[in-house]
Motif scaffolding. Structure first.
Motif, PDB file in Angstrom:
ATOM      1  N   MET B   1      72.823  23.403  20.345  1.00 25.07           N
ATOM      2  CA  MET B   1      73.554  22.490  19.479  1.00 25.07           C
ATOM      3  C   MET B   1      74.940  22.239  20.073  1.00 25.07           C
ATOM      4  SD  MET B   1      72.450  23.699  15.669  1.00 25.07           S
ATOM      5  CE  MET B   1      70.766  24.228  15.304  1.00 25.07           C
ATOM      6  N   VAL B  35      70.932  18.746   4.258  1.00 22.53           N
ATOM      7  CA  VAL B  35      70.335  18.879   5.585  1.00 22.53           C
ATOM      8  C   VAL B  35      69.102  19.787   5.545  1.00 22.53           C
ATOM      9  CG1 VAL B  35      72.538  18.469   6.740  1.00 22.53           C
ATOM     10  CG2 VAL B  35      71.779  20.813   6.367  1.00 22.53           C
ATOM     11  N   ALA B  36      68.966  20.566   4.474  1.00 19.38           N
ATOM     12  CA  ALA B  36      67.778  21.422   4.363  1.00 19.38           C
ATOM     13  C   ALA B  36      66.940  20.981   3.170  1.00 19.38           C
ATOM     14  CB  ALA B  36      68.187  22.877   4.214  1.00 19.38           C
ATOM     15  N   LYS B  55      55.865  22.505  16.359  1.00 23.90           N
ATOM     16  CA  LYS B  55      56.650  23.257  17.337  1.00 23.90           C
ATOM     17  C   LYS B  55      58.157  23.177  17.122  1.00 23.90           C
ATOM     18  CE  LYS B  55      53.378  21.732  20.889  1.00 23.90           C
ATOM     19  NZ  LYS B  55      53.334  20.822  22.054  1.00 23.90           N
ATOM     20  N   GLU B  56      58.630  22.148  16.418  1.00 24.47           N
ATOM     21  CA  GLU B  56      60.054  21.855  16.563  1.00 24.47           C
ATOM     22  C   GLU B  56      60.914  22.083  15.329  1.00 24.47           C
ATOM     23  OE1 GLU B  56      59.948  17.838  17.902  1.00 24.47           O
ATOM     24  OE2 GLU B  56      58.913  18.340  19.777  1.00 24.47           O
ATOM     25  N   MET B  57      60.341  22.599  14.252  1.00 20.69           N
ATOM     26  CA  MET B  57      61.151  22.701  13.032  1.00 20.69           C
ATOM     27  C   MET B  57      61.900  24.034  12.944  1.00 20.69           C
ATOM     28  SD  MET B  57      59.256  20.517  10.069  1.00 20.69           S
ATOM     29  CE  MET B  57      58.363  21.886   9.373  1.00 20.69           C
ATOM     30  N   TYR B  58      63.144  23.952  12.421  1.00 17.45           N
ATOM     31  CA  TYR B  58      63.913  25.151  12.081  1.00 17.45           C
ATOM     32  C   TYR B  58      63.567  25.505  10.639  1.00 17.45           C
ATOM     33  CZ  TYR B  58      67.042  24.973  16.125  1.00 17.45           C
ATOM     34  OH  TYR B  58      67.560  24.992  17.386  1.00 17.45           O
ATOM     35  N   PHE B  60      63.083  28.503   7.599  1.00 13.93           N
ATOM     36  CA  PHE B  60      63.541  29.840   7.217  1.00 13.93           C
ATOM     37  C   PHE B  60      63.396  30.023   5.709  1.00 13.93           C
ATOM     38  CE2 PHE B  60      67.602  28.429   5.381  1.00 13.93           C
ATOM     39  CZ  PHE B  60      67.720  27.168   5.954  1.00 13.93           C
ATOM     40  N   LEU B  68      62.511  26.930   3.513  1.00 13.43           N
ATOM     41  CA  LEU B  68      63.349  25.745   3.717  1.00 13.43           C
ATOM     42  C   LEU B  68      63.278  25.319   5.182  1.00 13.43           C
ATOM     43  CD1 LEU B  68      66.644  26.688   1.788  1.00 13.43           C
ATOM     44  CD2 LEU B  68      64.672  25.414   0.939  1.00 13.43           C
ATOM     45  N   LEU B  70      65.434  22.771   8.141  1.00 11.98           N
ATOM     46  CA  LEU B  70      66.487  21.814   8.491  1.00 11.98           C
ATOM     47  C   LEU B  70      65.789  20.505   8.856  1.00 11.98           C
ATOM     48  CD1 LEU B  70      68.905  23.993  10.682  1.00 11.98           C
ATOM     49  CD2 LEU B  70      68.993  23.543   8.217  1.00 11.98           C
ATOM     50  N   PHE B 103      67.577  18.019  13.094  1.00 14.11           N
ATOM     51  CA  PHE B 103      67.404  19.243  13.875  1.00 14.11           C
ATOM     52  C   PHE B 103      65.993  19.365  14.423  1.00 14.11           C
ATOM     53  CE2 PHE B 103      70.444  19.528  10.544  1.00 14.11           C
ATOM     54  CZ  PHE B 103      71.538  20.156  11.118  1.00 14.11           C
ATOM     55  N   TYR B 105      63.852  21.829  17.385  1.00 15.12           N
ATOM     56  CA  TYR B 105      63.910  22.882  18.385  1.00 15.12           C
ATOM     57  C   TYR B 105      63.196  22.395  19.631  1.00 15.12           C
ATOM     58  CZ  TYR B 105      64.258  27.614  20.123  1.00 15.12           C
ATOM     59  OH  TYR B 105      64.585  28.721  20.861  1.00 15.12           O
ATOM     60  N   ARG B 114      69.466  19.746  20.132  1.00 19.66           N
ATOM     61  CA  ARG B 114      68.792  20.410  19.006  1.00 19.66           C
ATOM     62  C   ARG B 114      69.374  19.973  17.673  1.00 19.66           C
ATOM     63  NH1 ARG B 114      67.818  26.333  21.804  1.00 19.66           N
ATOM     64  NH2 ARG B 114      66.070  25.638  23.061  1.00 19.66           N
ATOM     65  N   GLN B 115      70.693  19.738  17.655  1.00 22.73           N
ATOM     66  CA  GLN B 115      71.261  19.030  16.505  1.00 22.73           C
ATOM     67  C   GLN B 115      71.650  17.656  17.022  1.00 22.73           C
ATOM     68  OE1 GLN B 115      74.187  20.836  13.878  1.00 22.73           O
ATOM     69  NE2 GLN B 115      75.197  18.895  13.522  1.00 22.73           N
TER      70      GLN B 115
END
Lengths: 404, 404
Positions: B1, B35-36, B55-58, B60, B68, B70, B103, B105, B114-115
């Motif tokens: 980021m 953002v989330a 593959k690409e999500m943040y 958590f 959740l 991003l 966002f 990944y 990434r951001q």
């Protein structure tokens, strides 16, 4: 986390752009930072014992197992960034501002959201009290431009050696009162003892009101700085009160600190800040005296509760497919001329189209059907007066310009 | 980021405000979203099989164990919000735009962070091809105002029944070629088969070039819409090419789709969008034909690589403590008059202060020392001509106004 819908977003953007102008005129430049940082950026700066670090952070691991945290405040990220990009070579002053979302896991309530917006400044390489003034006057000017009446509580924590001395003093004063304090304050004695002054517990407040506040014990030099600081605030008609028990919720402050409240409005602080001379070096950068403040945007918005009405210059009503086609071309032409224009994109009844024009608060409505096309004119209705007339399409610009 | 430092943030903000003006003139209103979001908002809209979701999500968990994510793109959140707030009552058209960080990944590379920042519009209740035009013309106008030459690739996927038919057709066409396709495409056959056209693998490309593209198989009505759409683009001088194999990376598109590329510039698409008539109902809202597009801000910035120079109106040089004090008051007065003014806040040598004035690109430098205070004047130097003169402090405003 809340959505900001179109009706509110206008007042939000107006506020931001007013603030941006003031930031720029005070010599602060914008810095735009990631919303997520490595977790240690916050644990190192905010203090392990702060409520934010202990209870309120959104922390998670990325796909490589690194711990990331959604930023709970702005200063730590800014300090990380200016060090990382080497902006603080010796003697440099760096003045930046930021605007953006922050995240704290709190019980949502009036003025407290889990995603909230802050704007703030950091002034690095700021030694003299003029830099404290620079920051406070900037914050005050923003509120003035936004027509938000504030009163600023100010205090000084003194320099590092004053702080150390006072910490010793208060530890001693509270030693035999430990059992009377609330559980949180009992913990605070071991971690950051100054925060006992933030406690809302009646018992704690009672005990603390008899203890000499920090201001009385700061050295003469710091008192002198504080007096000069107040002189400048007076000079520029900033409304302030001295609050000798004011401390701030974060570990990194020393020197002059302040919090702003909206006058005659029952809410938490809308802004806070102060001096932090050691934070940059704690984070691995050069020793850099610094000041900064942050303003909570959501709270200002809530206060303003802006009632500004959306409206557009003109709405185009089409009767039949040829009119629809001609109106669409007119629509784009008008927008390119800088007018706000809307239309119904489907074939619908005149009644339904006028209803839509009203919902847009259109100043004018243009009507075009087969008749108008044959006569090569358009009808235009002034929605304020109800007055209607026929004009050539190329006269429309003049008509709209006269009103807008 | 990545951090966006003050030097770049100006061009970033200029871009945003230009876009905001165009969005407003096209009748789109801003919506500001968290953002989330809950993870299912993205898994339901983007398709379980998309690269983003897989593959690409943040992703958590919050402290209550809710998953959740991003946001990796804007449309899903906007759809969630307009349904949740009941903005789509029957027949309503809703036009919103958003600007903000997204966002993913991904391996960081030129133009992919990434951001990253996107702005985009969603037009809900958009049935006719005029709404497709409304969106594309808006996107095109933004690039024009930003002086970024683009070419737009366009195609149509046809309506839902065309899409179903074509999916059957291509499944059959690829049945006995499955072993020659790459591993990813073999999976795509089972999930979203249209994405095989996005594959960069040479072998796959070779196989696919012999297969009738979707455009050839859409129904007459959709072809007619597409022709009308092209007529409007021509009318408004939008540069486009037809790309009959264009599909888009997300599950939710149907009808007219498009991607914009910067002319003679080797990079990925800077914008993409199209029609999505089923997404709102898939997300639990009313059946709502819709169109939308997004623009990647980082890529535009990279292209512009703006070289605009920071400068200020005046820098104040102080010789001695009284001058420092008087200059600080002058500083604030100048800023309140709308001039950008800076000074050295500490007592430093004239040489060091002039060096600083240069680093700020000051148009004028004001010098004040004991002599000037005694004579009740200030010295002002025009940094472009080197010309210096003595004036009264109250003449300064006039001098600065003549230049700025």
């Amino acid at each position: 986390m809340e959505d900001i819908l179109p009706q509110q977003s206008t007042s939000w953007q107006n506020m931001i752009s007013t603030a941006r102008c003031v930031f720029n005129s005070f010599g602060y430049h914008e810095i735009i930072l990631p919303v997520a940082e490595r977790t240690e950026v916050f644990t190192r700066t905010l203090g392990d014992s702060s409520d934010i670090v202990n209870k309120e952070m959104y922390t998670f691991e990325d796909k490589k197992g690194r711990s990331l945290t959604l930023r709970p405040e702005g200063t730590a990220s800014v300090v990380r960034a200016v060090i990382e990009h080497g902006l603080l070579s010796s003697g440099n002053t760096v003045k930046v501002f930021y605007i953006g979302p922050m995240f704290r896991y709190e019980r949502p309530q009036k003025g407290r959201k889990r995603q909230f917006y802050q704007m703030g400044v950091e002034f690095f390489g700021a030694r003299s009290y003029y830099s404290d003034c620079d920051a406070v006057l900037c914050m005050s000017e923003i509120c003035k431009k936004l027509d938000i009446p504030i009163v600023i509580k100010i205090n000084t924590l003194g320099c590092k050696s004053c702080l150390v001395k006072y910490t010793e003093f208060i530890k001693k004063s509270l030693t035999n009162k430990q059992d009377d304090l609330c559980k949180d304050c009992a913990t605070r004695i071991k971690s950051n003892i100054l925060r006992v002054f933030d406690c809302k517990n009646k018992n704690c407040k009672n005990i603390l009101k008899d203890i000499t506040p920090i201001y009385e014990m700061v050295c003469d030099k710091d008192k002198q700085q504080f007096t000069s600081f107040k002189d400048v605030l007076n000079k520029f008609d900033v409304t302030f009160v001295e609050d000798r028990t004011l401390v701030r919720g974060l570990d990194y402050y020393s020197g002059i600190i302040y919090e702003a409240y909206i006058k005659d409005y029952n809410s938490d602080a809308v802004s806070g800040g102060g001096r932090y001379n050691d934070l940059v070096s704690i984070m691995g950068g050069p020793q850099t005296p610094s000041v900064g403040f942050a303003i909570g945007i959501d709270r200002l918005i809530e206060y303003k509760n802006d009632s500004s009405k959306k409206e557009i210059d003109v709405f185009l009503v089409s009767l039949g497919p040829s009119a629809l086609h001609k109106n669409f071309e007119l629509l784009i032409t008008l927008r390119n001329l800088g007018f706000s224009a809307e239309m119904e994109y489907e074939e619908k009844s005149p009644k339904s189209q006028f209803r839509k024009a009203n919902s847009f608060n259109a100043k004018y409505v243009v009507v075009r059907g087969e008749d108008e096309i044959k006569k090569d004119i358009i009808k235009i209705k002034d929605m304020a007066t109800g007055h209607e007339k026929e004009i050539k399409e190329n006269q429309l610009k003049t008509v709209l310009s006269n009103k807008t």
